[in-house]
Motif scaffolding. Sequence first.
Motif, PDB file in Angstrom:
ATOM      1  N   PRO A   1       0.769  -1.349  -0.165  1.00 59.81           N
ATOM      2  CA  PRO A   1       0.693  -0.108   0.175  1.00 59.81           C
ATOM      3  C   PRO A   1       1.276   1.555   0.067  1.00 59.81           C
ATOM      4  CG  PRO A   1      -0.655  -1.356   1.863  1.00 59.81           C
ATOM      5  CD  PRO A   1       0.273  -2.251   1.033  1.00 59.81           C
ATOM      6  N   ASP A   2       1.843   0.852   0.530  1.00 52.91           N
ATOM      7  CA  ASP A   2       3.178   2.565   0.813  1.00 52.91           C
ATOM      8  C   ASP A   2       3.755   2.159  -0.301  1.00 52.91           C
ATOM      9  OD1 ASP A   2       4.205   0.289   1.595  1.00 52.91           O
ATOM     10  OD2 ASP A   2       5.201   1.058   3.119  1.00 52.91           O
ATOM     11  N   ALA A   3       3.698   1.786  -1.020  1.00 47.54           N
ATOM     12  CA  ALA A   3       4.846   1.103  -2.943  1.00 47.54           C
ATOM     13  C   ALA A   3       4.134   2.708  -3.156  1.00 47.54           C
ATOM     14  CB  ALA A   3       4.678   0.818  -3.202  1.00 47.54           C
ATOM     15  N   ASP A   4       5.340   3.110  -4.520  1.00 41.82           N
ATOM     16  CA  ASP A   4       4.760   3.708  -5.511  1.00 41.82           C
ATOM     17  C   ASP A   4       5.418   2.941  -6.981  1.00 41.82           C
ATOM     18  OD1 ASP A   4       7.446   4.654  -6.001  1.00 41.82           O
ATOM     19  OD2 ASP A   4       6.996   6.668  -5.351  1.00 41.82           O
ATOM     20  N   GLU A   5       5.670   3.306  -7.837  1.00 41.77           N
ATOM     21  CA  GLU A   5       6.263   3.169  -9.132  1.00 41.77           C
ATOM     22  C   GLU A   5       7.822   2.424  -8.783  1.00 41.77           C
ATOM     23  OE1 GLU A   5       3.460   6.141 -10.823  1.00 41.77           O
ATOM     24  OE2 GLU A   5       4.187   5.764  -9.590  1.00 41.77           O
TER      25      GLU A   5
ATOM     26  N   ASP B   1      11.241  -0.465  -7.441  1.00 36.03           N
ATOM     27  CA  ASP B   1      11.198  -0.016  -9.431  1.00 36.03           C
ATOM     28  C   ASP B   1       9.812  -1.200  -9.917  1.00 36.03           C
ATOM     29  OD1 ASP B   1      10.932  -0.671 -12.304  1.00 36.03           O
ATOM     30  OD2 ASP B   1      13.378  -0.016 -12.123  1.00 36.03           O
ATOM     31  N   GLU B   2       8.682  -1.267 -10.022  1.00 34.13           N
ATOM     32  CA  GLU B   2       7.735  -1.894 -10.455  1.00 34.13           C
ATOM     33  C   GLU B   2       8.274  -2.708 -12.028  1.00 34.13           C
ATOM     34  OE1 GLU B   2       4.180   0.866 -11.519  1.00 34.13           O
ATOM     35  OE2 GLU B   2       5.110   1.681 -13.050  1.00 34.13           O
ATOM     36  N   LEU B   3       9.006  -2.401 -12.995  1.00 30.92           N
ATOM     37  CA  LEU B   3       9.278  -2.863 -14.081  1.00 30.92           C
ATOM     38  C   LEU B   3      10.048  -4.781 -13.904  1.00 30.92           C
ATOM     39  CD1 LEU B   3      10.317   0.314 -16.352  1.00 30.92           C
ATOM     40  CD2 LEU B   3       8.203  -1.104 -15.898  1.00 30.92           C
ATOM     41  N   GLN B   4      11.271  -4.020 -12.957  1.00 31.82           N
ATOM     42  CA  GLN B   4      11.710  -4.851 -11.880  1.00 31.82           C
ATOM     43  C   GLN B   4      11.035  -5.615 -11.586  1.00 31.82           C
ATOM     44  OE1 GLN B   4      15.396  -5.405 -12.395  1.00 31.82           O
ATOM     45  NE2 GLN B   4      15.128  -3.725 -14.096  1.00 31.82           N
ATOM     46  N   VAL B   5      10.180  -6.190 -11.175  1.00 32.73           N
ATOM     47  CA  VAL B   5       8.794  -6.857 -10.301  1.00 32.73           C
ATOM     48  C   VAL B   5       7.867  -7.041 -11.202  1.00 32.73           C
ATOM     49  CG1 VAL B   5       7.039  -6.237  -8.776  1.00 32.73           C
ATOM     50  CG2 VAL B   5       8.986  -4.821  -7.910  1.00 32.73           C
ATOM     51  N   PHE B   6       7.920  -6.256 -12.075  1.00 31.78           N
ATOM     52  CA  PHE B   6       7.333  -7.392 -13.124  1.00 31.78           C
ATOM     53  C   PHE B   6       8.064  -8.542 -13.755  1.00 31.78           C
ATOM     54  CE2 PHE B   6       5.475  -7.842 -17.056  1.00 31.78           C
ATOM     55  CZ  PHE B   6       3.606  -7.976 -16.758  1.00 31.78           C
ATOM     56  N   ALA B   7       8.966  -7.586 -14.106  1.00 35.31           N
ATOM     57  CA  ALA B   7       9.876  -8.528 -15.251  1.00 35.31           C
ATOM     58  C   ALA B   7      10.290 -10.024 -13.897  1.00 35.31           C
ATOM     59  CB  ALA B   7      10.742  -8.115 -15.073  1.00 35.31           C
ATOM     60  N   LYS B   8      10.468 -10.096 -13.112  1.00 36.34           N
ATOM     61  CA  LYS B   8      10.581 -11.329 -12.546  1.00 36.34           C
ATOM     62  C   LYS B   8      10.019 -12.225 -11.649  1.00 36.34           C
ATOM     63  CE  LYS B   8      15.192  -9.386 -11.129  1.00 36.34           C
ATOM     64  NZ  LYS B   8      15.779  -8.451  -9.807  1.00 36.34           N
ATOM     65  N   GLY B   9       8.825 -11.748 -12.206  1.00 35.18           N
ATOM     66  CA  GLY B   9       7.416 -12.370 -11.305  1.00 35.18           C
ATOM     67  C   GLY B   9       6.528 -13.033 -11.859  1.00 35.18           C
ATOM     68  N   GLU B  10       5.986 -13.883 -11.988  1.00 38.16           N
ATOM     69  CA  GLU B  10       4.608 -14.099 -12.244  1.00 38.16           C
ATOM     70  C   GLU B  10       3.649 -13.356 -12.083  1.00 38.16           C
ATOM     71  OE1 GLU B  10       4.491 -17.467 -14.350  1.00 38.16           O
ATOM     72  OE2 GLU B  10       6.279 -16.752 -14.190  1.00 38.16           O
TER      73      GLU B  10
END
Length: 432
Positions: free
Chosen positions: A256-260, A264-273
Amino acid sequence: MLTRTSPRLYARSAASARRALAFAMAAVLLVGGCGALSDSGGDGTTTVDVWLMKGSLTDEFTKDFVNDYESRNPGVEASVTVHEWPGINKKVHKALRSGDGPDVIEVGNTQVAEYVEAGGVRNFTTEVVDLGGDDWIDGLAASGQVDGYQFGVPFYAANRVVIYRKDLFRQAGIESPPRTREQWLSATELLDGPPGQQGIYLPGQNWYVLAGFIWDEGGDLAVERSGRWAGEVDSPEALRGMDFYSRLQSYGEARPDADEADPDELQVFAKGEIAQLIAVPGSAKLITDTNPELAGKLGFFPVPGKKAGTPGAVFTGGSVLIMPEKSDAQEEGYEFIKQLASDDWQQRMARTMSFVPNKSTLTGALESEPGAAAMAKAAENGRATPASPHWGDLEARNPLKEYQTAVLRGADARKAARTASEKITRLLSGGP
């Protein structure tokens, strides 16, 4: 309040009307003195100084444009300087005050009101038709307006779309992207079902996305009444937008307290399902650079709206072009802007940079690129942030982010919204 004379140009108050008269008188003086004000060199040439921002155009594109501009304007030379975004505000304010600055300046589309309030920005209202403004995308046109007057000429835009995993959609039996918000919620819930998989990664503090949902409901972040700005996130419409945000965000594991940016949302997306991410299309390249296994697996669709066939509202970021009133090359600078905003060069820019051009009639130039095409479709319902000269102060201290986090952690939405609206009102009034 005066009645509108066109969909975009209107006066909001008597004070605005008085300001319009002053602008008109200034315009007469400028037109009458253009020949005397030109910055002519000893060889009879006139130099147009232009400030562009890093990342807007490639060196090759800029060179080609300058060559074309100079060939169409004999005796005129264009000198382009590329600036970094950090620290540009102070440079622009100084240039507008001193009169020693450039003749054309690229500025961020949320900065126009700040510069107009400071003074010294040329008013293009009477020249909108000549600039092709009748066909500008509404959200881009609005980003250059203050009190209904056109001070910034739309240069380009970029906005968020949904980047999705085509393989995860197929595994879930979803054959095509959702076209309405309710379909989107249902699909995201389904995608969130498999163990270890997230339906979407949506940081709790992505206020740009929240703004779109609020606009879709007919609400706004702030409104101007009698020349004063007030926070509006506690309206029933805005609360419905926050409710939708909360429901969508629950189908993922973003804090809830994270931003883009953190994490880094791109890193998170790249490494997860993770099945979906809301970001600009260019982010897909950064994602596949991090995880090459995702190459060919990413697709794009506009943020869905409440009705099929109408994309959801999105914040339209990008740039506009302004001119200082004290420019000593008024006519030449105007021609530079007019040519850069022309159909031909806007189409070339769209193909080269994958930006959204300033007119919806030109977005066909992006059809060969799925991400850019989705972005252009979404831009049809693009919106600008409130045109307050203190909007930069609000973004820097951002009570919207605090509000989002509070609600996602279980706070009473109405109370949290009232608190946020009070803070927004104070900041947009120039307060602490």
